[in-house]
Design a protein around this motif. Structure first.
Motif, mmCIF file in Angstrom:
data_model
loop_
_atom_site.group_PDB
_atom_site.id
_atom_site.type_symbol
_atom_site.label_atom_id
_atom_site.label_comp_id
_atom_site.label_asym_id
_atom_site.label_seq_id
_atom_site.Cartn_x
_atom_site.Cartn_y
_atom_site.Cartn_z
ATOM 1 N N UNK A 74 0.844 -1.196 0.000
ATOM 2 C CA UNK A 74 0.000 0.000 0.000
ATOM 3 C C UNK A 74 0.878 1.243 0.000
ATOM 4 N N UNK A 75 0.404 2.286 -0.704
ATOM 5 C CA UNK A 75 1.169 3.517 -0.856
ATOM 6 C C UNK A 75 0.246 4.715 -0.672
ATOM 7 N N UNK A 76 0.805 5.864 -0.310
ATOM 8 C CA UNK A 76 -0.016 7.079 -0.165
ATOM 9 C C UNK A 76 -0.610 7.475 -1.517
ATOM 10 N N UNK A 77 -1.655 8.296 -1.497
ATOM 11 C CA UNK A 77 -2.246 8.757 -2.773
ATOM 12 C C UNK A 77 -1.315 9.743 -3.469
ATOM 13 N N UNK A 111 -7.434 2.029 -6.171
ATOM 14 C CA UNK A 111 -7.025 3.412 -5.870
ATOM 15 C C UNK A 111 -8.188 4.114 -5.191
ATOM 16 N N UNK A 112 -7.958 4.662 -3.999
ATOM 17 C CA UNK A 112 -8.956 5.405 -3.253
ATOM 18 C C UNK A 112 -8.355 6.712 -2.781
ATOM 19 N N UNK A 113 -9.163 7.488 -2.070
ATOM 20 C CA UNK A 113 -8.650 8.746 -1.511
ATOM 21 C C UNK A 113 -7.589 8.501 -0.441
ATOM 22 N N UNK A 114 -7.627 7.322 0.180
ATOM 23 C CA UNK A 114 -6.677 7.013 1.253
ATOM 24 C C UNK A 114 -5.333 6.523 0.720
ATOM 25 N N UNK A 115 -5.315 5.978 -0.501
ATOM 26 C CA UNK A 115 -4.047 5.496 -1.012
ATOM 27 C C UNK A 115 -4.220 4.563 -2.190
#
Length: 537
Positions: A74-77, A111-115
């Motif tokens: 998982x990665x930041x957006x 892909x979401x707003x969180x990452x």
């Protein structure tokens, strides 16, 4: 179409699929499974390639999980263009074999707003160089080196998953059985969610039990524990039906919803020559990653993890000539248009004055026309209730079932003076409910709606034991269309009559009087406004 060769191998055999590829079009023309000779992979492959005249072809290679590390991360957006550098930086710190020279590629899964979540894979030069050497010895060039389970998943996505309406119903486990290994790809919705490769015992039932346990652990890892899990195995019924049934039984234990299960022959879901499948026999399921590589090569490469063409950050470059052209050309166009506008402005003034005068003249005509349209519409609304009940009754008589199936008790017809059209209510007795369906189908069309009030059984000893009441509605648009059709027909007949008279305004005393049919057509040209609220028979 360009011929391309897809290849993968293990310690015992080489698997080959040859396809003709052009954009989204792929046709499989040859396939083979070869035992590896003592001389090695390169020599064995070169001999087969030369026999089939495929030297200098582009080769797409599929590699297993033993050739690369694979993790869900998982990665930041961040923007898409910055994601490759971020993933590579994180992979170098996390993967055991990922040094500065490692090749890193990834497949975004969500892909979401969180990452951003992605499947990330890394491998080193010590794994890729022998592959390139073997392909070079065979006389071909390397086009792709793709991860095998992801290539099989791409085939399923492109050919089957994207075309299935209920693909979000549950989790799907796509299984590729390769020797004593199982490559598992979990789908959630339409996207790949989890990838795993596991070793299995060689004998059943321990093999099936181990595979069921690995599937449960994989579902827990991707957050799908407790949900229904459908199963799809690449293969044929002769080879994998028993394993599929046993696996589904073990996964269904404790589940309210049974798993859907299916076997998929990769050569039967794509365009394939009839001679290809017999050449590979029951092991056709192992060719799924190779078929997936050929199908995804040109149009769907973004669904692969490809170590020969990893995703990379492309820094923006400044092209001064292009920038000058982008600024100068629009400026020159604006100046030219401005000059043209001002040079023609004086001639446009007189044109504007002429058009304004013409508009003023036409306003009165428009008002008269609007008033005429409104009057015509009110008249049409009034005449829309003038249903030709004789024609409707004639149509009813032609559409009704024979008397040995239906007895007609009552027919009532009523026009709708407000909305137009009308409705006819038919009551009677029939011998069976099937007669009702036949009657409704015969009466229903684009201009008529048929609604039944239901059938009730009558306590009687004769054959007519069901009582019915059907309402046939005549649409307003149908009444209006029929009326205008009759008016147009009458006008055409009147024009034809006048043309036949040679345009003479003075009647000829020696002319033959018009026959009865011509007189009736002439009379029908005038509107007959006759609204009868109700007709009963």
């Amino acid at each position: 179409m360009t011929k391309k060769v897809a290849v993968d191998w293990d310690e015992q055999q080489i698997r080959i699929v040859v396809g003709e590829v052009s954009g989204k079009q792929t046709r499989i023309v040859d396939a083979a499974i070869l035992p590896i000779q003592t001389a090695g992979v390169g020599s064995t492959l070169r001999k087969w390639i030369q026999e089939h005249g495929l030297e200098k072809s582009e080769c797409l290679v599929a590699v297993g999980r033993d050739s690369a590390e694979l993790r869900q991360m998982e990665f930041p957006p961040v923007p898409d263009e910055e994601l490759p550098d971020m993933i590579r930086f994180q992979a170098v710190r996390t993967f055991a074999s990922a040094g500065d020279s490692a090749t890193v590629d990834y497949l975004p899964t969500s892909r979401t707003e969180k990452g951003v979540r992605a499947i990330v894979s890394a491998t080193g030069a010590n794994r890729l160089d022998p592959i390139r050497k073997s392909i070079s010895e065979a006389g071909m060039t390397v086009g792709r080196i793709a991860l095998r389970p992801i290539a099989a998943a791409a085939l399923y996505q492109i050919i089957l998953r994207d075309k299935t309406n209920d693909s979000t119903r549950s989790t799907l486990a796509l299984i590729d059985l390769v020797g004593d290994e199982a490559e598992i790809v979990l789908f959630r919705g339409r996207d790949v969610s989890f990838v795993r490769s596991v070793r299995l015992p060689s004998q059943s039932p321990a093999r099936v039990n181990a595979l069921a346990g690995e599937l449960r652990r994989s579902m827990i890892a991707c957050g799908a524990s407790g949900s229904p899990c459908d199963i799809a195995i690449w293969g044929t019924p002769d080879r994998h039906r028993e394993e599929l049934d046993q696996l589904a039984d073990r996964l269904d234990q404790g589940q309210d919803t049974p798993s859907e299960k299916r076997l998929i022959n990769p050569l039967q879901i794509v365009d394939c020559d009839s001679s290809v499948e017999p050449s590979v026999g029951e092991t056709v399921g192992r060719l799924a990653p190779l078929v997936g590589l050929l199908v995804a090569d040109e149009a769907y490469a973004d669904r692969l993890i490809d170590f020969a063409n990893p995703r990379q950050y492309i820094p923006p470059s400044t092209n001064r000539g292009k920038m000058a052209a982008m600024i100068g050309i629009p400026a020159a166009i604006v100046l030219g248009l401005g000059w043209l506008f001002w040079s023609q402005l004086s001639s446009r003034d007189s044109e504007i004055e002429r058009l304004e005068a013409a508009n003023a003249t036409m306003r009165d005509q428009v008002k008269v026309a609007d008033a005429s349209v409104q009057r015509t519409e009110r008249l049409d609304q009034f005449l829309d209730a003038d249903v030709n009940w004789l024609e409707e009754i004639e149509r009813l008589a032609e559409a009704l079932p024979p008397s040995d199936q239906l007895i007609l008790k009552q027919v009532s017809a009523q026009a709708d003076s407000r909305q137009g059209g009308g409705r006819m209510v038919v009551s009677g007795l029939v011998t069976s409910p099937d007669v009702i369906d036949e009657m409704e189908s015969s009466l229903r069309d684009e201009s008529h709606r048929v609604v039944g009030d239901g059938a009730s059984q009558v306590d009687t000893e004769d054959a007519y034991r069901w009582q019915i009441r059907e309402t046939v509605s005549v649409e307003t648009e149908s009444v209006r269309a029929d009326r205008y059709e009759r008016i147009a027909k009458a006008a055409e007949e009147e024009s034809a009559t006048e043309a036949g008279a040679g345009g003479e305004s003075t009647p000829d005393p020696d002319a033959t009087p018009p026959d009865q049919e011509t007189q009736e057509a002439s009379k029908s040209a005038s509107l007959n406004v006759n609204v009868q609220p109700e007709v009963q028979s």
